[in-house]
Design an enzyme around this catalytic site. Structure first.
Site, mmCIF file in Angstrom:
data_model
loop_
_atom_site.group_PDB
_atom_site.id
_atom_site.type_symbol
_atom_site.label_atom_id
_atom_site.label_comp_id
_atom_site.label_asym_id
_atom_site.label_seq_id
_atom_site.Cartn_x
_atom_site.Cartn_y
_atom_site.Cartn_z
ATOM 1 N N ASN A 10 -11.941 19.053 -9.497
ATOM 2 C CA ASN A 10 -11.891 19.343 -11.025
ATOM 3 C C ASN A 10 -12.048 20.615 -11.494
ATOM 4 O OD1 ASN A 10 -12.259 19.249 -13.686
ATOM 5 N ND2 ASN A 10 -14.533 18.531 -13.655
ATOM 6 N N LYS A 12 -11.807 21.876 -13.937
ATOM 7 C CA LYS A 12 -12.422 22.214 -15.427
ATOM 8 C C LYS A 12 -11.353 23.248 -16.116
ATOM 9 C CE LYS A 12 -16.773 21.758 -13.293
ATOM 10 N NZ LYS A 12 -18.235 21.403 -13.744
ATOM 11 N N HIS A 96 -16.279 12.796 -18.163
ATOM 12 C CA HIS A 96 -17.014 13.608 -17.489
ATOM 13 C C HIS A 96 -18.281 14.190 -18.407
ATOM 14 C CE1 HIS A 96 -18.073 17.655 -15.622
ATOM 15 N NE2 HIS A 96 -17.531 17.152 -14.691
ATOM 16 N N GLU A 98 -19.361 16.993 -18.917
ATOM 17 C CA GLU A 98 -19.226 17.912 -19.915
ATOM 18 C C GLU A 98 -18.563 17.554 -21.130
ATOM 19 O OE1 GLU A 98 -17.382 20.637 -16.793
ATOM 20 O OE2 GLU A 98 -19.373 20.686 -15.975
ATOM 21 N N GLU A 168 -22.214 11.154 -11.056
ATOM 22 C CA GLU A 168 -22.397 12.705 -11.042
ATOM 23 C C GLU A 168 -23.771 13.027 -11.695
ATOM 24 O OE1 GLU A 168 -18.660 14.967 -10.515
ATOM 25 O OE2 GLU A 168 -18.826 14.688 -12.561
ATOM 26 N N GLY A 174 -22.548 22.000 -11.102
ATOM 27 C CA GLY A 174 -22.548 23.359 -11.159
ATOM 28 C C GLY A 174 -23.867 24.115 -11.357
ATOM 29 N N SER A 214 -22.098 19.881 -7.259
ATOM 30 C CA SER A 214 -22.396 21.033 -6.224
ATOM 31 C C SER A 214 -21.944 20.383 -4.484
ATOM 32 C CB SER A 214 -23.961 21.314 -6.382
ATOM 33 O OG SER A 214 -24.284 21.630 -7.503
#
Ligand code: PEP
Length: 250
Positions: A10, A12, A96, A98, A168, A174, A214
């Site tokens: 991904n 991003k 996701h 985010e 996740e 991150g 991560s």
């Protein structure tokens, strides 16, 4: 149950088409002939045609990072499933954290996107996961069950080969904090139990559940060696071709 692992990048909101081209040029030779795991790159929309052209007829697939559920219409800024297929996508990431955190994505929207993706013939990677406060409050399992139940509404067991769920934990995305293989495997078992209620036992056994948060070359082996972990969704460490190739070849 022998489930082929899926390792997805991904990217991003990183990389222009020129930078994506440079990545693929370095990455492809490093994973040439790697068939043990399925490999998918999910670049920003504007890089998809470039990446799709470069990986055509290779062992690497291409996915998008989001998609709208309508076929077409007055939806400024949105992208449809058919548009993704037309530029060479086989996969799409949905829900996701985010998107949930910054763009108001709800469980219901994720479910609508999933139904549209499956109807169009895309393979979906549906993201779920608890935030830190939920883990600290001891409600992780409830959150995962709710997200999974809502995402899988009106989805049937015979569609199971066409989507995966990515666990996740938001506190691990991150942040450099990785869930231990044990934490991830425990969460995956909860998700599989919930999936069995929606899809039936046989389909739930076939469902691939990825871990994301991560993942790095240094921790990937411990995670992927878990029987319950059927692949990974990789953010930061997928931006560098050598790093992502090392992860793929765990
Ligand atoms: C992600 O974006 O899905 C992700 C897991 O990011 P990172 O690997 O950077 O934690």
């Amino acid at each position: 149950m022998n489930r082929k692992k899926l390792i997805a990048a991904n990217w991003k909101m990183y990389k222009t088409p020129t930078q994506a081209e440079a990545f693929v040029g370095t990455f492809l030779p490093q994973v040439y002939g790697h068939t043990r795991d399925e490999i998918v790159l999910c670049p920003p929309y504007v890089c998809i045609p470039t990446v799709a052209e470069l990986v055509r007829d290779t062992n690497v697939g291409v996915g998008a990072q989001n998609m709208f559920w309508e076929k077409e219409g007055a939806y400024t800024g949105e992208i449809s499933p058919a548009m993704l297929l037309a530029v060479g996508c086989s996969h799409v990431i949905l829900g996701h954290s985010e998107r949930r955190q910054y763009f108001g994505e709800t469980d219901d929207m994720v479910n609508r996107r999933l139904k549209a993706a499956l109807a169009a013939g895309l393979t979906a990677i549906v993201c779920i996961g608890e935030v830190l406060q939920e883990r600290e409050a001891g409600i992780t399992d409830d959150v995962l069950r709710r997200q999974c139940e809502n995402a899988l509404r009106e989805i049937s067991g015979d569609q199971v080969s066409r989507f995966t769920i990515a666990y996740e934990p938001v506190w691990a995305i991150g942040t450099g904090k990785t869930a231990t293989p044990q934490i991830a495997a425990d969460a995956h078992r909860v998700i599989r139990q919930q999936a069995a209620l929606a899809l039936g036992d046989d389909a739930a056994q076939k469902l691939r559940i990825l871990y994301g948060g991560s993942i790095k070359p240094e921790n990937v082996k411990a995670l992927m060696s878990q029987e319950e972990i059927d692949g990974g969704l990789v953010g930061g460490a997928s931006l560098d071709p050598a790093s992502f190739a090392a992860i793929v070849k765990w």
